[in-house]
Design a protein around this motif. Structure first.
Motif, PDB file in Angstrom:
ATOM      1  N   LYS A   9     -30.070  -3.358  22.659  1.00  0.00           N
ATOM      2  CA  LYS A   9     -29.180  -3.712  21.880  1.00  0.00           C
ATOM      3  C   LYS A   9     -29.883  -4.156  20.659  1.00  0.00           C
ATOM      4  N   ALA A  10     -30.959  -5.115  20.897  1.00  0.00           N
ATOM      5  CA  ALA A  10     -31.689  -5.637  19.828  1.00  0.00           C
ATOM      6  C   ALA A  10     -32.237  -4.579  19.027  1.00  0.00           C
ATOM      7  N   GLN A  11     -32.819  -3.524  19.799  1.00  0.00           N
ATOM      8  CA  GLN A  11     -33.517  -2.373  19.007  1.00  0.00           C
ATOM      9  C   GLN A  11     -32.461  -1.593  18.386  1.00  0.00           C
ATOM     10  N   GLN A  12     -31.285  -1.626  18.521  1.00  0.00           N
ATOM     11  CA  GLN A  12     -30.059  -0.960  17.627  1.00  0.00           C
ATOM     12  C   GLN A  12     -29.722  -1.982  16.651  1.00  0.00           C
ATOM     13  N   GLY A  13     -30.274  -3.169  16.158  1.00  0.00           N
ATOM     14  CA  GLY A  13     -29.964  -3.823  15.078  1.00  0.00           C
ATOM     15  C   GLY A  13     -29.044  -5.128  15.731  1.00  0.00           C
ATOM     16  N   ASP A  14     -28.542  -5.353  16.901  1.00  0.00           N
ATOM     17  CA  ASP A  14     -28.039  -6.437  17.323  1.00  0.00           C
ATOM     18  C   ASP A  14     -28.770  -7.825  16.946  1.00  0.00           C
ATOM     19  N   LYS A  15     -28.065  -8.667  16.104  1.00  0.00           N
ATOM     20  CA  LYS A  15     -28.759  -9.927  15.751  1.00  0.00           C
ATOM     21  C   LYS A  15     -28.719 -10.831  16.983  1.00  0.00           C
ATOM     22  N   LYS A  16     -27.447 -10.798  17.582  1.00  0.00           N
ATOM     23  CA  LYS A  16     -27.470 -11.905  18.746  1.00  0.00           C
ATOM     24  C   LYS A  16     -28.446 -11.359  19.989  1.00  0.00           C
ATOM     25  N   ALA A  17     -28.367 -10.384  20.162  1.00  0.00           N
ATOM     26  CA  ALA A  17     -29.180  -9.783  21.255  1.00  0.00           C
ATOM     27  C   ALA A  17     -30.641 -10.152  20.919  1.00  0.00           C
ATOM     28  N   PHE A  18     -31.255  -9.718  19.820  1.00  0.00           N
ATOM     29  CA  PHE A  18     -32.421 -10.045  19.321  1.00  0.00           C
ATOM     30  C   PHE A  18     -32.653 -11.591  19.355  1.00  0.00           C
ATOM     31  N   LEU A  19     -31.754 -12.620  19.100  1.00  0.00           N
ATOM     32  CA  LEU A  19     -32.047 -14.041  18.801  1.00  0.00           C
ATOM     33  C   LEU A  19     -32.110 -14.388  20.332  1.00  0.00           C
ATOM     34  N   HIS A  20     -31.493 -13.942  21.355  1.00  0.00           N
ATOM     35  CA  HIS A  20     -31.422 -14.206  22.700  1.00  0.00           C
ATOM     36  C   HIS A  20     -32.685 -13.992  23.492  1.00  0.00           C
ATOM     37  N   LEU A  21     -33.209 -12.896  23.006  1.00  0.00           N
ATOM     38  CA  LEU A  21     -34.622 -12.371  23.510  1.00  0.00           C
ATOM     39  C   LEU A  21     -35.671 -13.513  23.141  1.00  0.00           C
ATOM     40  N   ILE A  22     -35.557 -13.804  21.576  1.00  0.00           N
ATOM     41  CA  ILE A  22     -36.419 -14.752  21.138  1.00  0.00           C
ATOM     42  C   ILE A  22     -36.188 -16.195  21.670  1.00  0.00           C
ATOM     43  N   GLU A  23     -35.271 -16.484  22.066  1.00  0.00           N
ATOM     44  CA  GLU A  23     -34.921 -17.888  22.705  1.00  0.00           C
ATOM     45  C   GLU A  23     -35.701 -18.102  23.860  1.00  0.00           C
ATOM     46  N   ILE A  24     -35.928 -16.871  24.879  1.00  0.00           N
ATOM     47  CA  ILE A  24     -36.722 -16.874  25.931  1.00  0.00           C
ATOM     48  C   ILE A  24     -37.975 -17.439  25.702  1.00  0.00           C
ATOM     49  N   ASP A  25     -38.585 -17.080  24.579  1.00  0.00           N
ATOM     50  CA  ASP A  25     -40.090 -17.033  24.293  1.00  0.00           C
ATOM     51  C   ASP A  25     -40.256 -18.028  23.328  1.00  0.00           C
ATOM     52  N   LYS A  26     -39.253 -18.795  22.682  1.00  0.00           N
ATOM     53  CA  LYS A  26     -39.269 -19.690  21.559  1.00  0.00           C
ATOM     54  C   LYS A  26     -40.518 -20.933  21.765  1.00  0.00           C
ATOM     55  N   GLU A  27     -40.258 -21.588  22.885  1.00  0.00           N
ATOM     56  CA  GLU A  27     -41.305 -22.624  23.058  1.00  0.00           C
ATOM     57  C   GLU A  27     -42.525 -22.050  23.184  1.00  0.00           C
ATOM     58  N   LYS A  28     -42.928 -21.040  23.906  1.00  0.00           N
ATOM     59  CA  LYS A  28     -44.224 -20.438  24.036  1.00  0.00           C
ATOM     60  C   LYS A  28     -44.736 -19.927  22.556  1.00  0.00           C
ATOM     61  N   LEU A  29     -44.068 -19.460  21.767  1.00  0.00           N
ATOM     62  CA  LEU A  29     -44.374 -19.036  20.481  1.00  0.00           C
ATOM     63  C   LEU A  29     -44.753 -20.144  19.804  1.00  0.00           C
ATOM     64  N   TYR A  30     -43.979 -21.295  19.648  1.00  0.00           N
ATOM     65  CA  TYR A  30     -44.281 -22.571  19.013  1.00  0.00           C
ATOM     66  C   TYR A  30     -45.646 -23.225  19.334  1.00  0.00           C
ATOM     67  N   LYS A  31     -45.616 -23.082  20.739  1.00  0.00           N
ATOM     68  CA  LYS A  31     -46.967 -23.880  21.325  1.00  0.00           C
ATOM     69  C   LYS A  31     -48.270 -23.059  20.788  1.00  0.00           C
ATOM     70  N   MET A  32     -48.212 -21.843  20.885  1.00  0.00           N
ATOM     71  CA  MET A  32     -49.337 -21.125  20.463  1.00  0.00           C
ATOM     72  C   MET A  32     -49.508 -21.279  18.908  1.00  0.00           C
ATOM     73  N   ALA A  33     -48.602 -21.019  18.062  1.00  0.00           N
ATOM     74  CA  ALA A  33     -48.561 -21.292  16.722  1.00  0.00           C
ATOM     75  C   ALA A  33     -49.182 -22.745  16.231  1.00  0.00           C
ATOM     76  N   TYR A  34     -48.781 -23.894  17.167  1.00  0.00           N
ATOM     77  CA  TYR A  34     -49.135 -25.075  16.933  1.00  0.00           C
ATOM     78  C   TYR A  34     -50.812 -25.084  17.228  1.00  0.00           C
TER      79      TYR A  34
END
Length: 176
Positions: A9-34
């Motif tokens: 769904k995210a690949q087809q442009g569904d924003k909600k699906a994309f945001l849900h995928l990101i939600e799974i990794d958001k903490e890991k992404l932040y820690k790495m950026a930090y």
């Protein structure tokens, strides 16, 4: 856990699906950026820019199993771009040292952080990915788009430079 239907769904442009995928990794992404910028605002900016780039280019991910690797590559490149623009060095959280050696004295932890901060960008990156994220060499090579041999060489050189630092020879600005 990763959801295949969300990915499609995210690949087809569904924003909600994309945001849900990101939600799974958001903490890991932040820690790495930090780990790269050691600044909350800059880390949040890096994560936001990473998410924006990922959403725009989501259709380029060929298989769902590569999504996390692809997302991490974007984050690394974005963080390095920010560092280049600001001419900053990569700073590391004290937690990284604590994770590796909990019985180490605070002075030793600070010395190690100081030594790592003085390393060249390419050496800091492999140290962060290998010893903070606990990634295998093959995955680091995938993230950095370079051969495994280069990653191994950079890890070896980084460790040698850290040993040199501890033997009294300070590492200079170029990481030598």
């Amino acid at each position: 856990m990763f959801n295949q239907s969300l990915f499609k769904k995210a690949q087809q442009g569904d924003k909600k699906a994309f945001l849900h995928l990101i939600e799974i990794d958001k903490e890991k992404l932040y820690k790495m950026a930090y780990l790269y910028v050691k600044n909350e605002n800059d880390a949040l900016d890096i994560v936001q820019e990473t998410i924006t780039k990922a959403f725009v280019n989501m259709s380029t991910v060929k298989k769902e199993k590569y999504f996390n690797t692809w997302l991490t590559k974007i984050l690394i490149n974005t963080a390095l771009d920010v560092l280049r623009k600001k001419s900053k060095i990569i700073l590391l959280k004290e937690e990284m040292v604590e994770k590796q050696s909990p019985d180490m004295r605070i002075e030793e932890k600070m010395d190690l952080l100081q030594a790592i901060e003085q390393l060249e960008e390419k050496y800091k990156t492999v140290i962060i990915l290998r010893y903070y994220r606990d990634l295998p060499v093959q995955q680091i090579a995938d993230y950095l788009n370079c051969p495994e041999g280069t990653v191994k060489s950079n890890l070896h050189r980084a460790i040698q430079k850290l040993k040199q630092f501890y033997q009294g020879g300070q590492v200079n600005e170029q990481g030598y």
